[in-house]
Design an enzyme around this catalytic site. Structure first.
Site, PDB file in Angstrom:
ATOM      1  N   PRO A  10       0.701  -1.263   0.138  1.00 56.96           N
ATOM      2  CA  PRO A  10      -0.117  -0.048  -0.047  1.00 56.96           C
ATOM      3  C   PRO A  10       0.741   1.425   0.166  1.00 56.96           C
ATOM      4  O   PRO A  10       1.806   1.284   0.802  1.00 56.96           O
ATOM      5  CB  PRO A  10      -0.809  -0.017   1.218  1.00 56.96           C
ATOM      6  CG  PRO A  10      -0.535  -1.501   1.918  1.00 56.96           C
ATOM      7  CD  PRO A  10       0.774  -2.019   1.159  1.00 56.96           C
ATOM      8  N   ASP A  11       0.623   2.119  -0.830  1.00 57.93           N
ATOM      9  CA  ASP A  11       1.510   3.239  -1.026  1.00 57.93           C
ATOM     10  C   ASP A  11       0.440   4.413  -1.522  1.00 57.93           C
ATOM     11  O   ASP A  11      -0.381   4.250  -2.161  1.00 57.93           O
ATOM     12  CB  ASP A  11       2.518   3.047  -2.025  1.00 57.93           C
ATOM     13  CG  ASP A  11       3.429   4.201  -1.840  1.00 57.93           C
ATOM     14  OD1 ASP A  11       3.629   4.920  -1.037  1.00 57.93           O
ATOM     15  OD2 ASP A  11       4.056   4.734  -3.265  1.00 57.93           O
ATOM     16  N   GLY A  12       0.866   5.613  -0.879  1.00 56.78           N
ATOM     17  CA  GLY A  12      -0.102   6.702  -1.008  1.00 56.78           C
ATOM     18  C   GLY A  12      -1.147   7.207  -0.457  1.00 56.78           C
ATOM     19  O   GLY A  12      -1.896   8.152  -0.284  1.00 56.78           O
TER      20      GLY A  12
END
Length: 78
Positions: A10-12
Site C-alpha cells: 500500500p502506498d499513497g
C-alpha cells in the site's frame, strides 16, 4: 493465468488523504481494517491465489509522528 502469490504494497494513503482533506488516522483505519483484509483474502482464494503478502510498514515509516506510528501498529495488530 492466476498467480499463486500476490504481494501488496500500500502506498499513497497519506498523500491521498491529505489531497482530500480527510483525517489521516481514519484513512489508515479504513484502508488497513481487518474486514478489508479478510474480504481481499476471500476474493483471492476464490480466484485460486494461495498466498498474499502485505508490506504494511517500511523503514521510512519510523520517521513519522509517534502517534501515527502507534495508530498504524494498532491497526496492523487487529
Amino acid at each position: 493465468m492466476i498467480p499463486k502469490h500476490i504481494a501488496i504494497i500500500p502506498d499513497g494513503n497519506r498523500r491521498w488523504a491529505k489531497s482530500k482533506k480527510f483525517s489521516l488516522l481514519n484513512t489508515y483505519k479504513t484502508a488497513g481494517s481487518y474486514e478489508k483484509a479478510k474480504k481481499l483474502g476471500e476474493e483471492a482464494k476464490k480466484w485460486g491465489v494461495k498466498y498474499i503478502s502485505i508490506w504494511a510498514f517500511s523503514t521510512e515509516n519510523w520517521k513519522r509522528n509517534k502517534n501515527e506510528i502507534k495508530f498504524a501498529f494498532k491497526t496492523i495488530e487487529k
